[in-house]
Design an enzyme around this catalytic site. Structure first.
Site, short mmCIF file in Angstrom:
data_model
loop_
_atom_site.label_atom_id
_atom_site.label_comp_id
_atom_site.label_asym_id
_atom_site.label_seq_id
_atom_site.Cartn_x
_atom_site.Cartn_y
_atom_site.Cartn_z
N LYS A 182 -32.94 -24.01 -20.74
CA LYS A 182 -31.83 -24.07 -19.82
C LYS A 182 -30.63 -25.03 -20.55
O LYS A 182 -30.67 -26.12 -20.16
CB LYS A 182 -32.67 -24.86 -18.62
CG LYS A 182 -33.44 -23.88 -17.89
CD LYS A 182 -34.12 -24.55 -16.67
CE LYS A 182 -35.16 -23.73 -15.92
NZ LYS A 182 -35.89 -24.34 -14.80
N GLU A 232 -48.53 -18.98 -19.14
CA GLU A 232 -48.03 -19.58 -18.10
C GLU A 232 -49.06 -19.38 -16.63
O GLU A 232 -49.46 -18.27 -16.26
CB GLU A 232 -46.71 -19.07 -17.18
CG GLU A 232 -46.26 -19.77 -16.07
CD GLU A 232 -45.04 -19.16 -15.68
OE1 GLU A 232 -43.77 -19.68 -16.05
OE2 GLU A 232 -44.97 -18.24 -14.96
N ARG A 235 -9.56 -34.06 -28.36
CA ARG A 235 -10.01 -33.36 -26.73
C ARG A 235 -11.54 -32.60 -27.45
O ARG A 235 -12.66 -32.87 -26.70
CB ARG A 235 -9.24 -32.67 -25.90
CG ARG A 235 -9.98 -32.00 -24.76
CD ARG A 235 -10.83 -33.20 -24.12
NE ARG A 235 -10.31 -34.39 -24.10
CZ ARG A 235 -10.86 -35.41 -23.56
NH1 ARG A 235 -12.19 -35.35 -23.35
NH2 ARG A 235 -10.15 -36.52 -23.11
N LYS A 294 -45.18 -14.95 -19.24
CA LYS A 294 -44.98 -15.36 -17.78
C LYS A 294 -45.62 -14.47 -16.77
O LYS A 294 -46.13 -13.42 -17.18
CB LYS A 294 -43.71 -15.86 -17.64
CG LYS A 294 -43.02 -16.83 -18.33
CD LYS A 294 -41.69 -17.26 -18.00
CE LYS A 294 -41.01 -18.33 -18.80
NZ LYS A 294 -39.81 -18.81 -18.24
N ASP A 341 -47.98 -24.52 -14.35
CA ASP A 341 -46.57 -24.21 -13.63
C ASP A 341 -46.59 -24.77 -12.26
O ASP A 341 -47.66 -24.13 -11.47
CB ASP A 341 -46.09 -23.07 -13.71
CG ASP A 341 -45.00 -22.67 -13.09
OD1 ASP A 341 -43.80 -23.43 -13.55
OD2 ASP A 341 -44.78 -21.54 -12.48
#
Length: 278
Positions: free
Chosen positions: A134, A196, A99, A166, A217
């Site tokens: 992410k 950014e 598994r 940022k 962005d």
């Protein structure tokens, strides 16, 4: 693989401990000690292979003497129904590892396959697909590796891989120019500084401040084309925000150099892979 084996072994130990606390109760009861078994790893749907050496290492952790035969390599496209690897060894050990090995393969192949779809969508534009941070906690090293198996490229592996200024960093510093100046004064000499920007005037300010990379962005395609003309190749431009399979081609055709997509790691579905007796 660009994977640290020392860190991988620590992860495998954690995964096996999570799935098998003291011992595999079912395998111990149902399988005689010393029994041997042979299994095939089968694709139950089309997939892009990623993580096969990781699966092999999981099996070898519990049965170092098992025989693992890879019939394909990471990055290969596998058709549904194909057996892309076989493993033979101690039956109890292989069933206990099953598994964990499949979970990792299914996750990484899912990322590689979705990445490949995005890469195909921008073929011929000159833009490169890159990932983001992410990622699933604890799996970043492997998920970013899976992106490369699908034809994508890696952005920062972690916060220590580069400086990204940022909006909040810029607000604290007072301006883009002040933020870039402070970063340049204190950063290691080979570290790149990305800024950014969500407006064209910020792009001009970042360029004048000496940014190494500029992120556009959530800009419209029209604004990104203006940014490309303004920068004129002096620094790379990264597009970020609102990127989906149905929008990425138009964004790539604006002339940006990189397109970062969180979905390829954050939202990739797992594929269906089975471990079946030979």
């Amino acid at each position: 693989m660009l994977i640290d084996p020392r860190k991988l072994d620590k992860l495998i130990g954690l995964w096996l401990d999570e799935d098998c606390n003291y011992f595999d109760l079912t395998a111990k009861i149902m399988v005689d000690d010393g029994a041997r078994a042979a299994f095939g790893l089968n694709a139950r749907e089309p997939l892009v292979l990623a993580g096969l050496p990781v699966a092999e290492r999981i099996f070898r952790t519990l049965d170092p003497g098992c025989h693992f035969n890879a019939r394909a390599a990471d990055g290969d496209r596998i058709e549904a129904g194909a057996t892309f690897a076989t493993v033979e060894g101690d039956a109890q050990a292989l069933l206990t590892a099953e598994r964990v090995a499949l979970n990792l393969l299914q996750r990484l192949c899912g990322i590689a396959g979705l990445t490949a779809e995005y890469v195909r969508a921008i073929e011929g534009t000159g833009a490169f697909l890159v990932d983001t941070r992410k990622t699933t906690p604890g799996l970043r090293m492997l998920e970013k590796y899976a992106v490369t198996c699908g034809g994508g490229r890696n952005h920062r592996l972690g916060l220590d891989n580069g400086i990204m200024l940022k909006d909040n960093h810029i607000a604290v510093a007072g301006s883009i120019a002040a933020a870039v100046a402070k970063a340049k004064a204190k950063a290691p000499v080979l570290t790149k500084i990305e800024v950014e920007c969500d407006r064209l005037d910020q792009v001009a300010e970042a360029l004048g401040a000496g940014a190494d990379v500029i992120m556009l962005d959530n800009m419209t395609n029209a604004d990104m084309r203006e940014a490309v003309a303004l920068v004129a190749g002096r620094v790379p431009l990264e597009c970020s925000g609102g990127v989906r399979l149905d929008t990425i081609r138009g964004k790539a055709e604006t002339g940006v150099d990189f397109i970062s997509v969180g979905r390829i790691t954050q939202s990739a579905p797992c594929v269906d892979i089975g471990l079946d007796e030979l």
